[in-house]
Write a protein that holds these residues in place. Structure first.
Motif, PDB file in Angstrom:
ATOM      1  N   VAL A 146       1.346  -3.801  12.112  1.00 21.93           N
ATOM      2  CA  VAL A 146      -0.028  -3.484  11.714  1.00 21.93           C
ATOM      3  C   VAL A 146      -0.075  -3.065  10.251  1.00 21.93           C
ATOM      4  CG1 VAL A 146      -1.921  -1.838  12.038  1.00 21.93           C
ATOM      5  CG2 VAL A 146      -0.816  -2.881  14.026  1.00 21.93           C
ATOM      6  N   ALA A 147       0.853  -2.193   9.850  1.00 21.38           N
ATOM      7  CA  ALA A 147       0.893  -1.755   8.457  1.00 21.38           C
ATOM      8  C   ALA A 147       1.184  -2.922   7.525  1.00 21.38           C
ATOM      9  CB  ALA A 147       1.952  -0.666   8.289  1.00 21.38           C
ATOM     10  N   ALA A 148       2.124  -3.788   7.907  1.00 17.21           N
ATOM     11  CA  ALA A 148       2.481  -4.930   7.064  1.00 17.21           C
ATOM     12  C   ALA A 148       1.314  -5.892   6.905  1.00 17.21           C
ATOM     13  CB  ALA A 148       3.687  -5.660   7.661  1.00 17.21           C
ATOM     14  N   SER A 149       0.584  -6.140   7.988  1.00 13.57           N
ATOM     15  CA  SER A 149      -0.551  -7.071   7.896  1.00 13.57           C
ATOM     16  C   SER A 149      -1.662  -6.502   7.023  1.00 13.57           C
ATOM     17  CB  SER A 149      -1.080  -7.375   9.297  1.00 13.57           C
ATOM     18  OG  SER A 149      -1.672  -6.230   9.882  1.00 13.57           O
ATOM     19  N   ALA A 150      -1.890  -5.195   7.121  1.00 16.47           N
ATOM     20  CA  ALA A 150      -2.931  -4.576   6.306  1.00 16.47           C
ATOM     21  C   ALA A 150      -2.570  -4.630   4.826  1.00 16.47           C
ATOM     22  CB  ALA A 150      -3.140  -3.126   6.754  1.00 16.47           C
ATOM     23  N   VAL A 151      -1.312  -4.310   4.503  1.00 19.53           N
ATOM     24  CA  VAL A 151      -0.878  -4.334   3.098  1.00 19.53           C
ATOM     25  C   VAL A 151      -0.917  -5.756   2.551  1.00 19.53           C
ATOM     26  CG1 VAL A 151       1.090  -3.963   1.573  1.00 19.53           C
ATOM     27  CG2 VAL A 151       0.528  -2.252   3.306  1.00 19.53           C
ATOM     28  N   ALA A 152      -0.416  -6.716   3.339  1.00 19.46           N
ATOM     29  CA  ALA A 152      -0.403  -8.104   2.874  1.00 19.46           C
ATOM     30  C   ALA A 152      -1.818  -8.622   2.633  1.00 19.46           C
ATOM     31  CB  ALA A 152       0.317  -8.979   3.894  1.00 19.46           C
ATOM     32  N   THR A 153      -2.745  -8.288   3.528  1.00 17.81           N
ATOM     33  CA  THR A 153      -4.122  -8.732   3.363  1.00 17.81           C
ATOM     34  C   THR A 153      -4.757  -8.112   2.127  1.00 17.81           C
ATOM     35  OG1 THR A 153      -4.362  -9.011   5.757  1.00 17.81           O
ATOM     36  CG2 THR A 153      -6.386  -8.823   4.469  1.00 17.81           C
ATOM     37  N   ARG A 154      -4.437  -6.842   1.890  1.00 15.72           N
ATOM     38  CA  ARG A 154      -4.992  -6.163   0.707  1.00 15.72           C
ATOM     39  C   ARG A 154      -4.460  -6.776  -0.585  1.00 15.72           C
ATOM     40  NH1 ARG A 154      -7.458  -4.802  -2.822  1.00 15.72           N
ATOM     41  NH2 ARG A 154      -8.205  -2.743  -3.486  1.00 15.72           N
ATOM     42  N   LEU A 155      -3.176  -7.144  -0.600  1.00 18.44           N
ATOM     43  CA  LEU A 155      -2.566  -7.683  -1.814  1.00 18.44           C
ATOM     44  C   LEU A 155      -2.939  -9.144  -2.047  1.00 18.44           C
ATOM     45  CD1 LEU A 155       1.022  -6.128  -1.605  1.00 18.44           C
ATOM     46  CD2 LEU A 155      -0.910  -5.379  -3.019  1.00 18.44           C
ATOM     47  N   LEU A 156      -2.919  -9.937  -0.967  1.00 21.00           N
ATOM     48  CA  LEU A 156      -3.170 -11.367  -1.122  1.00 21.00           C
ATOM     49  C   LEU A 156      -4.658 -11.692  -1.152  1.00 21.00           C
ATOM     50  CD1 LEU A 156      -0.473 -12.828   1.306  1.00 21.00           C
ATOM     51  CD2 LEU A 156      -0.419 -12.793  -1.198  1.00 21.00           C
ATOM     52  N   GLY A 157      -5.442 -10.770  -0.659  1.00 22.57           N
ATOM     53  CA  GLY A 157      -6.870 -11.051  -0.610  1.00 22.57           C
ATOM     54  C   GLY A 157      -7.180 -11.944   0.566  1.00 22.57           C
TER      55      GLY A 157
END
Length: 261
Positions: free
Chosen positions: A155-166
């Motif tokens: 969950v944390a990884a998906s949130a961070v990746a979405t925030r960074l990649l847009g």
């Protein structure tokens, strides 16, 4: 590589890579120690409150009969069980016959558990040694705790990746991407049944929780690859979809592999 290109790649690949690839890899690792994969004899032995796991046993199976030996208290404990009648069990400790019973777990276990209602003369030091020898994945809480930690990390990884990649890359085939990701998610859940050798994959694919989980990742992909939208809204959606899908996948994995019994 431009930011736009990076976002397009992220929009196409984030859900399948983070969820399907990682969780399928976890399933393959779990299968190495899963109760559903222990087919060579006895899965575990309960000796008057002491647990002896399959990792400590030396077993040989011939047809429907299996014999396992393990040194206990300085003497060999030898057990023989017979399929398809798991209750058929004989045991001896240093040549002395001891009472035993063999039972199969309610779900997922491929080899019986042997119950011996005899202390076998074990000292407190022997008991402590056997307790320390139990691997963490054979403890009652170990797999559940590991599963909860895995879900949290994903969950944390998906949130961070979405925030960074847009997201919101506006890909022309974003609807196809959403449907394809949902189907890929279903296929991964079905693959758990194959990897753990527990049930037919269709049993898992058609289960209502699997359909809900696959829909969640499909919606996430729709948000990532579809028209532009609020970035923080996509982050929340990514985290929520991952939580739903990963929780279902981990539960199915632990159940089908026999850790939840």
């Amino acid at each position: 590589m431009t930011i736009t290109s990076t976002r397009r790649i992220g929009a196409w690949l984030a859900p399948p890579v983070v969820l399907v690839a990682v969780l399928l890899g976890v399933a393959a690792l779990v299968a190495l120690v899963a109760p559903s994969r222990v087919t060579d004899g006895v899965y575990q032995v309960h000796v008057d409150g002491i647990l002896i796991t399959t990792e400590s046993l030396s077993c040989h199976r011939a047809g429907e009969s299996a014999t396992c030996v393990v040194p206990v208290g300085g003497r060999d404990l030898e057990m023989t069980v017979v399929w398809p009648d798991p209750g058929s069990c004989t045991a001896s400790h240093g040549g002395r016959e001891v009472p035993c019973m063999a039972v199969l777990g309610d779900y997922g276990h491929a080899s019986p558990t042997v119950l011996i209602d005899d202390g076998l003369g074990l000292s407190e030091a022997d008991r402590a040694g056997w307790q320390d020898a139990v691997p963490w994945w054979r403890t009652s809480d170990g797999p559940l705790i590991a599963g909860a930690v895995l879900v949290g990390l994903l969950v944390a990884a998906s949130a961070v990746a979405t925030r960074l990649l847009g997201g919101g890359a506006g890909l022309g085939r974003w609807r196809v991407a959403a449907v394809g990701t949902g189907l890929l998610g279903l296929a991964q859940l079905g693959a758990i049944g194959v990897v753990t050798a527990a049930v037919s994959p269709w049993t898992l694919v058609l289960a209502p929780p699997s359909l809900v989980a696959a829909t969640a990742v499909g919606v996430w992909q729709w948000s990532a690859a579809g028209p532009n939208g609020g970035r923080w809204g996509r982050v929340v959606l990514a985290a929520s979809a991952t939580a739903v899908y990963a929780a279902v996948a981990v539960f199915v994995l632990l159940l089908q592999s026999g850790f939840i019994d």
